[in-house]
Design a protein around this motif. Sequence first.
Motif, PDB file in Angstrom:
ATOM      1  N   THR A 239       0.828  -1.198   0.000  1.00  0.00           N
ATOM      2  CA  THR A 239       0.000   0.000   0.000  1.00  0.00           C
ATOM      3  C   THR A 239       0.871   1.260   0.000  1.00  0.00           C
ATOM      4  O   THR A 239       1.876   1.313   0.712  1.00  0.00           O
ATOM      5  CB  THR A 239      -0.906   0.016   1.249  1.00  0.00           C
ATOM      6  N   PRO A 240       0.503   2.285  -0.781  1.00  0.00           N
ATOM      7  CA  PRO A 240       1.294   3.531  -0.801  1.00  0.00           C
ATOM      8  C   PRO A 240       1.046   4.383   0.441  1.00  0.00           C
ATOM      9  O   PRO A 240       0.632   5.546   0.343  1.00  0.00           O
ATOM     10  CB  PRO A 240       0.816   4.218  -2.083  1.00  0.00           C
ATOM     11  N   ALA A 241       1.286   3.799   1.598  1.00  0.00           N
ATOM     12  CA  ALA A 241       1.105   4.512   2.868  1.00  0.00           C
ATOM     13  C   ALA A 241       1.968   3.819   3.914  1.00  0.00           C
ATOM     14  O   ALA A 241       2.210   2.616   3.836  1.00  0.00           O
ATOM     15  CB  ALA A 241      -0.367   4.507   3.298  1.00  0.00           C
ATOM     16  N   GLY A 242       2.445   4.591   4.902  1.00  0.00           N
ATOM     17  CA  GLY A 242       3.226   4.012   5.986  1.00  0.00           C
ATOM     18  C   GLY A 242       4.459   3.285   5.489  1.00  0.00           C
ATOM     19  O   GLY A 242       5.179   3.758   4.600  1.00  0.00           O
ATOM     20  N   PHE A 243       4.702   2.098   6.048  1.00  0.00           N
ATOM     21  CA  PHE A 243       5.869   1.315   5.649  1.00  0.00           C
ATOM     22  C   PHE A 243       5.751   0.864   4.196  1.00  0.00           C
ATOM     23  O   PHE A 243       6.759   0.698   3.503  1.00  0.00           O
ATOM     24  CB  PHE A 243       6.027   0.111   6.568  1.00  0.00           C
ATOM     25  N   GLY A 244       4.526   0.668   3.733  1.00  0.00           N
ATOM     26  CA  GLY A 244       4.320   0.290   2.337  1.00  0.00           C
ATOM     27  C   GLY A 244       4.903   1.332   1.389  1.00  0.00           C
ATOM     28  O   GLY A 244       5.537   0.989   0.380  1.00  0.00           O
ATOM     29  N   GLN A 245       4.724   2.627   1.720  1.00  0.00           N
ATOM     30  CA  GLN A 245       5.291   3.695   0.887  1.00  0.00           C
ATOM     31  C   GLN A 245       6.809   3.687   0.964  1.00  0.00           C
ATOM     32  O   GLN A 245       7.486   3.900  -0.050  1.00  0.00           O
ATOM     33  CB  GLN A 245       4.748   5.050   1.345  1.00  0.00           C
ATOM     34  N   GLN A 246       7.357   3.407   2.153  1.00  0.00           N
ATOM     35  CA  GLN A 246       8.816   3.313   2.292  1.00  0.00           C
ATOM     36  C   GLN A 246       9.371   2.193   1.415  1.00  0.00           C
ATOM     37  O   GLN A 246      10.429   2.337   0.793  1.00  0.00           O
ATOM     38  CB  GLN A 246       9.183   3.070   3.747  1.00  0.00           C
ATOM     39  N   VAL A 247       8.655   1.071   1.374  1.00  0.00           N
ATOM     40  CA  VAL A 247       9.093  -0.059   0.553  1.00  0.00           C
ATOM     41  C   VAL A 247       9.042   0.305  -0.922  1.00  0.00           C
ATOM     42  O   VAL A 247       9.971  -0.002  -1.687  1.00  0.00           O
ATOM     43  CB  VAL A 247       8.227  -1.306   0.835  1.00  0.00           C
ATOM     44  N   ARG A 248       7.970   0.977  -1.349  1.00  0.00           N
ATOM     45  CA  ARG A 248       7.863   1.388  -2.755  1.00  0.00           C
ATOM     46  C   ARG A 248       9.024   2.304  -3.154  1.00  0.00           C
ATOM     47  O   ARG A 248       9.607   2.162  -4.232  1.00  0.00           O
ATOM     48  CB  ARG A 248       6.523   2.090  -2.990  1.00  0.00           C
ATOM     49  N   GLU A 249       9.363   3.251  -2.282  1.00  0.00           N
ATOM     50  CA  GLU A 249      10.464   4.168  -2.570  1.00  0.00           C
ATOM     51  C   GLU A 249      11.795   3.414  -2.611  1.00  0.00           C
ATOM     52  O   GLU A 249      12.648   3.695  -3.464  1.00  0.00           O
ATOM     53  CB  GLU A 249      10.502   5.269  -1.509  1.00  0.00           C
ATOM     54  N   ALA A 250      11.978   2.473  -1.691  1.00  0.00           N
ATOM     55  CA  ALA A 250      13.211   1.677  -1.676  1.00  0.00           C
ATOM     56  C   ALA A 250      13.308   0.810  -2.930  1.00  0.00           C
ATOM     57  O   ALA A 250      14.407   0.628  -3.483  1.00  0.00           O
ATOM     58  CB  ALA A 250      13.250   0.804  -0.424  1.00  0.00           C
ATOM     59  N   MET A 251      12.184   0.275  -3.401  1.00  0.00           N
ATOM     60  CA  MET A 251      12.186  -0.527  -4.624  1.00  0.00           C
ATOM     61  C   MET A 251      12.592   0.324  -5.829  1.00  0.00           C
ATOM     62  O   MET A 251      13.344  -0.128  -6.710  1.00  0.00           O
ATOM     63  CB  MET A 251      10.816  -1.153  -4.850  1.00  0.00           C
ATOM     64  N   ASP A 252      12.121   1.581  -5.869  1.00  0.00           N
ATOM     65  CA  ASP A 252      12.499   2.478  -6.967  1.00  0.00           C
ATOM     66  C   ASP A 252      14.008   2.728  -6.958  1.00  0.00           C
ATOM     67  O   ASP A 252      14.662   2.698  -8.006  1.00  0.00           O
ATOM     68  CB  ASP A 252      11.743   3.804  -6.836  1.00  0.00           C
ATOM     69  N   LYS A 253      14.572   2.956  -5.765  1.00  0.00           N
ATOM     70  CA  LYS A 253      16.011   3.206  -5.651  1.00  0.00           C
ATOM     71  C   LYS A 253      16.816   1.953  -6.003  1.00  0.00           C
ATOM     72  O   LYS A 253      17.867   2.040  -6.647  1.00  0.00           O
ATOM     73  CB  LYS A 253      16.346   3.669  -4.242  1.00  0.00           C
ATOM     74  N   ARG A 254      16.311   0.800  -5.570  1.00  0.00           N
ATOM     75  CA  ARG A 254      17.000  -0.460  -5.888  1.00  0.00           C
ATOM     76  C   ARG A 254      16.976  -0.722  -7.384  1.00  0.00           C
ATOM     77  O   ARG A 254      17.970  -1.186  -7.966  1.00  0.00           O
ATOM     78  CB  ARG A 254      16.330  -1.617  -5.133  1.00  0.00           C
ATOM     79  N   ARG A 255      15.875  -0.389  -8.020  1.00  0.00           N
ATOM     80  CA  ARG A 255      15.753  -0.559  -9.474  1.00  0.00           C
ATOM     81  C   ARG A 255      16.787   0.309 -10.196  1.00  0.00           C
ATOM     82  O   ARG A 255      17.456  -0.148 -11.132  1.00  0.00           O
ATOM     83  CB  ARG A 255      14.329  -0.185  -9.900  1.00  0.00           C
ATOM     84  N   GLU A 256      16.929   1.556  -9.750  1.00  0.00           N
ATOM     85  CA  GLU A 256      17.921   2.448 -10.359  1.00  0.00           C
ATOM     86  C   GLU A 256      19.342   1.937 -10.117  1.00  0.00           C
ATOM     87  O   GLU A 256      20.216   2.067 -10.973  1.00  0.00           O
ATOM     88  CB  GLU A 256      17.760   3.867  -9.794  1.00  0.00           C
ATOM     89  N   HIS A 257      19.563   1.356  -8.934  1.00  0.00           N
ATOM     90  CA  HIS A 257      20.875   0.775  -8.629  1.00  0.00           C
ATOM     91  C   HIS A 257      21.211  -0.334  -9.627  1.00  0.00           C
ATOM     92  O   HIS A 257      22.348  -0.410 -10.114  1.00  0.00           O
ATOM     93  CB  HIS A 257      20.877   0.227  -7.203  1.00  0.00           C
ATOM     94  N   HIS A 258      20.234  -1.189  -9.922  1.00  0.00           N
ATOM     95  CA  HIS A 258      20.472  -2.273 -10.881  1.00  0.00           C
ATOM     96  C   HIS A 258      20.797  -1.724 -12.271  1.00  0.00           C
ATOM     97  O   HIS A 258      21.645  -2.281 -12.988  1.00  0.00           O
ATOM     98  CB  HIS A 258      19.254  -3.198 -10.946  1.00  0.00           C
ATOM     99  N   ILE A 259      20.129  -0.643 -12.659  1.00  0.00           N
ATOM    100  CA  ILE A 259      20.400  -0.041 -13.961  1.00  0.00           C
ATOM    101  C   ILE A 259      21.824   0.504 -14.004  1.00  0.00           C
ATOM    102  O   ILE A 259      22.563   0.313 -14.986  1.00  0.00           O
ATOM    103  CB  ILE A 259      19.373   1.071 -14.260  1.00  0.00           C
ATOM    104  N   GLU A 260      22.241   1.177 -12.917  1.00  0.00           N
ATOM    105  CA  GLU A 260      23.597   1.716 -12.844  1.00  0.00           C
ATOM    106  C   GLU A 260      24.649   0.616 -12.891  1.00  0.00           C
ATOM    107  O   GLU A 260      25.722   0.786 -13.485  1.00  0.00           O
ATOM    108  CB  GLU A 260      23.764   2.521 -11.557  1.00  0.00           C
TER     109      GLU A 260
END
Length: 373
Positions: A239-260
């Motif tokens: 869910t885009p709220a609480g810890f769920g939003q933190q996880v979504r943001e971390a997934m976006d950063k991890r995705r960019e890390h893989h691209i780099e």
Amino acid sequence: MGLATEHAPGVWELGARMEPALRELGERGDIIRNMHKALKADGLERDPMTFQLHDAAPTAPITGRVVDKYLTDEMSENLTLVVDGIDGRTHHVPGIDPARAENARIGSIIEVGPADTAGRPSDRTIATIAEDGLYRPSRHLEQARFEGRVPGGDYEGYVDSHVRRLEALRRAGIVERIDADLWRIPEDFESRAATYDAGCNRLASIRVVSTVDLEKQIGADGATWLDRRLVTPDASDITPAGFGQQVREAMDKRREHHIEQGDATRSREGHILYRRNLLANLRKREVARVGAEMAESKGVPFRAAADGENVSGKFTGTAQLSSGKFAVVEKSHEFTLVPWRPVIDRQLGREVMGVVQGQSVSWQLGRQRGLGV
């Protein structure tokens, strides 16, 4: 609240449930205050409307980060966990077997599920430690210290959790306390203990999905929980709220890390394409790095075990990686790291033999030949 009725002006009748209802409200208020306190200690703020207080094991799995962990009450043998869930709710879950939650430390990401029908690990440990039907906490403490595998090094607390379990079973007439350091354990102890649990509110099942927090997972070189979520098509439970939003943001950063790092590419249409066998490659990469680092301190070379390979040697310890927990198997001239499973713990310091099968090992331990774990 429906706890009192006015029959005439100034004439009231107090409901029979008034006292227990008010006591329950007071306890609920204490729980909510404790949840706020635990979240604040982590620098988090959550809407009390998202707090979910469970009376027993949840009927559906809850995935989230552990923000608090404590004994349910002074006389309890069980733990209570406060879990900041990916569903946007903060859960208060009582009735957790301490033995099942040993690795569920503050910050760990866990899955709390419906009641587990399997026997408790603590009961199996008690049955193993007992000699001739007698269990001694002092003997258990000596062995725990010798093996040195208790998370956090709280050996006394670890043994005390087993004694609290025995105390509960003593009240049920299953075991007998002879003195402070001696308990009589029946031959059918595990089956009777399981039957006792079946008659009570079943305890929640616990699975630690990551001992590494979100921030460290973003730049990790291993196969993390975030990676497993990235390659899972359905993320509707986050869910885009609480810890769920933190996880979504971390997934976006991890995705960019893989691209780099060249482990993923972004197409013109914006789709993310991951390298083939991403998780396996990340796991191999981390194991190779950690193995090389360990080789410097051990003074013997590291050799990675291949899928389908027979591994043998002395089981000397474990290593916690972002890809999971691994067993260290040593020979005189080299050592390797293979996926750990609980069944091997009793073999610490002994010679072991097994076959690597993907992300598991089929161990050949004594009479349990070919035991797939």
